[in-house]
Write an enzyme that holds these catalytic residues in place. Structure first.
Site, mmCIF file in Angstrom:
data_model
loop_
_atom_site.group_PDB
_atom_site.id
_atom_site.type_symbol
_atom_site.label_atom_id
_atom_site.label_comp_id
_atom_site.label_asym_id
_atom_site.label_seq_id
_atom_site.Cartn_x
_atom_site.Cartn_y
_atom_site.Cartn_z
ATOM 1 C CD GLU A 29 -2.759 -0.597 2.328
ATOM 2 O OE1 GLU A 29 -2.523 0.008 2.606
ATOM 3 O OE2 GLU A 29 -3.982 -1.954 2.704
ATOM 4 C CG ASP A 68 -6.654 -2.119 0.009
ATOM 5 O OD1 ASP A 68 -6.614 -1.380 1.706
ATOM 6 O OD2 ASP A 68 -6.605 -3.261 -0.663
ATOM 7 C CE LYS A 88 -7.167 -8.624 0.737
ATOM 8 N NZ LYS A 88 -7.191 -8.141 1.698
#
Length: 147
Positions: A29, A68, A88
């Site tokens: 991320e 996200d 993911k």
């Protein structure tokens, strides 16, 4: 490098939400946030700023899914696209391999996780379809990360 922390954007005006409170929950991320913050084609972006309701297959109740990322980007032909992105591991984007014999805790957990994720992603796909947006799952392959 920490797996969790706060991201400090260089372009806070692009962030949808409070740019002083951008939390990342993985190095993947964090890497993607850096790309969003610096890419000239990304007009706006947010992290966990959107709520999509979904029905869990575990308890059959409505829960809240916080994807996200939500991104507004300019396409090569000058249009504006809105994309919801989930980060993911590729292993979690496929159903677990069917286990023979008595299921163990790990397998039961994998099946539950797959069921919940599938429900979230179906809800996100429908949410996007209703709005003319796109939903994408990004894995380590798209991020260029090797184990």
């Amino acid at each position: 490098m920490a797996y969790k922390g706060k991201f400090q954007p260089r372009n806070p005006q692009k962030y949808l939400g409070d740019p002083s409170n951008i939390v990342y929950r993985s190095r993947w991320e964090l890497k993607f946030m850096g790309w969003l913050d610096n890419h000239p084609g990304v007009l706006q972006w947010g992290s966990e700023e959107l709520i999509i309701p979904y029905r869990s297959p575990i308890d059959n109740r409505i829960h809240r899914y916080f994807p996200d990322f939500i991104i507004k980007k300019k396409t090569q032909d000058g249009k504006i696209d809105t994309v919801i992105v989930e980060i993911k591991p590729s292993a979690q984007t496929k159903p677990p391999t069917v286990q023979t014999g008595k299921p163990n805790k790990r397998y039961i957990n994998e099946v539950a996780t797959w069921g919940i994720n599938s429900s979230k992603w179906n809800a996100a796909t429908n949410y996007c379809k209703d709005r003319g947006w796109k939903f994408e799952i990004i894995t380590e392959h798209e991020l260029g990360i090797k184990f």
